[in-house]
Design an enzyme around this catalytic site. Structure first.
Site, mmCIF file in Angstrom:
data_model
loop_
_atom_site.group_PDB
_atom_site.id
_atom_site.type_symbol
_atom_site.label_atom_id
_atom_site.label_comp_id
_atom_site.label_asym_id
_atom_site.label_seq_id
_atom_site.Cartn_x
_atom_site.Cartn_y
_atom_site.Cartn_z
ATOM 1 N N THR A 90 0.847 -1.197 0.000
ATOM 2 C CA THR A 90 0.000 0.000 0.000
ATOM 3 C C THR A 90 0.881 1.245 0.000
ATOM 4 O O THR A 90 2.058 1.181 0.363
ATOM 5 C CB THR A 90 -0.965 0.017 1.219
ATOM 6 O OG1 THR A 90 -0.197 0.105 2.410
ATOM 7 C CG2 THR A 90 -1.841 -1.220 1.263
ATOM 8 N N VAL A 146 14.109 -0.001 0.272
ATOM 9 C CA VAL A 146 15.330 0.789 0.073
ATOM 10 C C VAL A 146 16.007 0.334 -1.208
ATOM 11 O O VAL A 146 16.229 -0.862 -1.394
ATOM 12 C CB VAL A 146 16.329 0.588 1.245
ATOM 13 C CG1 VAL A 146 17.559 1.473 1.061
ATOM 14 C CG2 VAL A 146 15.670 0.873 2.583
ATOM 15 N N GLY A 148 14.961 0.179 -4.289
ATOM 16 C CA GLY A 148 14.189 -0.481 -5.358
ATOM 17 C C GLY A 148 14.733 -1.886 -5.541
ATOM 18 O O GLY A 148 14.684 -2.699 -4.627
ATOM 19 N N GLY A 201 7.853 8.098 -13.508
ATOM 20 C CA GLY A 201 7.179 7.215 -12.542
ATOM 21 C C GLY A 201 7.999 6.954 -11.297
ATOM 22 O O GLY A 201 7.720 5.998 -10.564
ATOM 23 N N ASP A 215 11.512 10.965 2.298
ATOM 24 C CA ASP A 215 11.636 9.626 1.709
ATOM 25 C C ASP A 215 13.043 9.066 1.968
ATOM 26 O O ASP A 215 13.196 7.912 2.386
ATOM 27 C CB ASP A 215 11.346 9.698 0.199
ATOM 28 C CG ASP A 215 11.517 8.358 -0.482
ATOM 29 O OD1 ASP A 215 10.588 7.534 -0.400
ATOM 30 O OD2 ASP A 215 12.595 8.120 -1.067
ATOM 31 N N LYS A 219 14.292 5.786 4.412
ATOM 32 C CA LYS A 219 15.193 4.706 3.984
ATOM 33 C C LYS A 219 16.417 4.631 4.894
ATOM 34 O O LYS A 219 16.924 3.538 5.180
ATOM 35 C CB LYS A 219 15.601 4.932 2.535
ATOM 36 C CG LYS A 219 14.420 4.777 1.571
ATOM 37 C CD LYS A 219 14.738 5.362 0.224
ATOM 38 C CE LYS A 219 13.612 5.157 -0.766
ATOM 39 N NZ LYS A 219 13.733 6.012 -1.959
ATOM 40 N N GLY A 305 11.261 1.926 -9.277
ATOM 41 C CA GLY A 305 10.671 1.316 -10.465
ATOM 42 C C GLY A 305 9.819 0.120 -10.092
ATOM 43 O O GLY A 305 10.165 -0.619 -9.165
HETATM 44 N N1 HSE Z 1 10.284 8.318 -4.778
HETATM 45 C C1 HSE Z 1 11.277 7.334 -4.493
HETATM 46 C C2 HSE Z 1 12.585 7.770 -5.083
HETATM 47 C C3 HSE Z 1 10.826 6.019 -5.055
HETATM 48 O O1 HSE Z 1 12.592 8.698 -5.891
HETATM 49 O O2 HSE Z 1 13.629 7.227 -4.737
HETATM 50 C C4 HSE Z 1 11.602 4.823 -4.570
HETATM 51 O O3 HSE Z 1 11.491 4.634 -3.194
#
Ligand code: HSE
Length: 325
Positions: A90, A146, A148, A201, A215, A219, A305
């Site tokens: 989510t 963390v 991706g 995206g 963000d 992480k 991604g």
């Molecule tokens: N918005 C985040 C970034 C996505 O740009 O790193 C991945 O967690």
């Protein structure tokens, strides 16, 4: 292995597709026989003990709702012994971690293993959730939160096993790294660069989370708990981002949004040498681990991604299976 996917956006649905594509391989290599018995998102909830194919779920979603008339809800599925693994994807909500926090906590308390890609519940409550996993004999995996698809967490935990990671610093947000690269190398405005990041995206649904540094801070918290075994949460991190402007770097130097563990946990714009290995461009993430026996060890890769994050869920599924044998 009965699996529910809660949160069926890009990541959840990409994982479902990848899981079907890899099912023979997962069975022959690891003895995993996965069955997606439930798919839920904000449009509704579907359950079928015989399995829900990807094509069926995605077709229903395209018509408005994944729901299949079985009258189930995420908490009912979690609470009634219908599952072995919850895959929780989510969206991140940094005010209270909901609804992901309740789904994760309820599953762990029911002894259901959890794989999550949702940063907020961990950033806000990670020490508590890890305790719940341990107390209830369930496993909690979160590789996709963390980096991706780039395995920062398992790199430190597995590849460096037996060596002492003292600290780390790095670029943990692809959106701001993309924006800084476009602004400083090509002179375009923050607004235009953000629009490009949205088109790629990679930006959060609420890009304030990227631009404010939150963000990256989330992480950092997850990595500090996992790699350094520090019981920290978001409130322990000093956070600033790009919202107060981006300074012009001096010659031979660049500006990067750096998350670091020492001298105190922080996320802020820093000027680093252009030859620093952390000077990666565009959407790349990079981490420097300071390892007692080795000095600096670097890992660089794509940090966001749908398919990359889905790949991390597959890795967590394999880790779960191996941890149970
Ligand atoms: N918005 C985040 C970034 C996505 O740009 O790193 C991945 O967690």
């Amino acid at each position: 292995m009965r699996i529910a996917i809660i949160g069926y956006g890009t990541v959840g649905s990409s994982f479902h597709r990848l899981l079907e594509e890899r099912s023979h391989w997962l069975k022959s290599l690891y003895g995993i026989v996965p069955q997606v018995v439930s798919v839920c998102d904000s449009t509704g909830c579907a359950f079928n003990d015989d399995g829900i194919p990807y094509e069926e779920a995605i077709m229903k979603k395209s018509k408005g709702s994944v729901e299949n008339g079985n009258g189930v809800s995420p908490l009912k599925i979690i609470g009634e012994g219908m599952l072995d693994v919850l895959v929780e994807c989510t969206p991140s909500n940094f005010s209270d971690g909901e609804p992901g926090r309740t789904y994760i906590e309820s599953a762990l308390k029911s002894g259901i293993h959890v794989i999550t890609t949702n940063k907020a519940p961990l950033a806000l409550y990670m020490p508590y959730l890890l305790d719940q996993a341990r107390i209830n004999g369930a496993r909690l995996f979160y590789s996709g939160t963390v980096g991706g698809g780039t395995p920062f967490l398992s790199f430190a935990e597995d590849t460096l096993k037996g060596n002492a990671v003292k600290s780390f610093r790095g670029i943990l947000n692809g959106t701001t790294n993309f924006i800084l690269t476009r602004m400083l190398e090509e002179g375009i405005s923050m607004e235009s660069a953000l629009s490009e990041a949205k088109r790629l995206g990679i930006a959060e649904a609420n890009p304030y989370l990227d631009l404010s540094g939150l963000d990256a801070a989330a992480k950092l918290v997850i990595m500090m708990n996992h790699v350094l075994k520090k019981r920290v949460t978001l409130k322990d991190v000093e956070v600033s981002g790009l919202l107060n402007g981006v300074p012009t770097p001096s010659s031979g130097r660049v500006i990067k949004l750096i998350a670091r563990t020492s001298p105190r946990p922080s996320v802020s714009l820093e000027e680093i040498s252009a030859t620093d290995p952390l000077n990666v461009g565009f959407t790349y993430n990079a981490v420097e681990f300071d390892v007692e026996e080795l000095g600096s060890v670097y890992l660089i890769g794509k940090g966001a991604g749908g398919m990359e994050t889905a790949a991390s869920i597959i890795r967590d599924l394999v880790r779960l299976r191996l941890s149970l044998s």
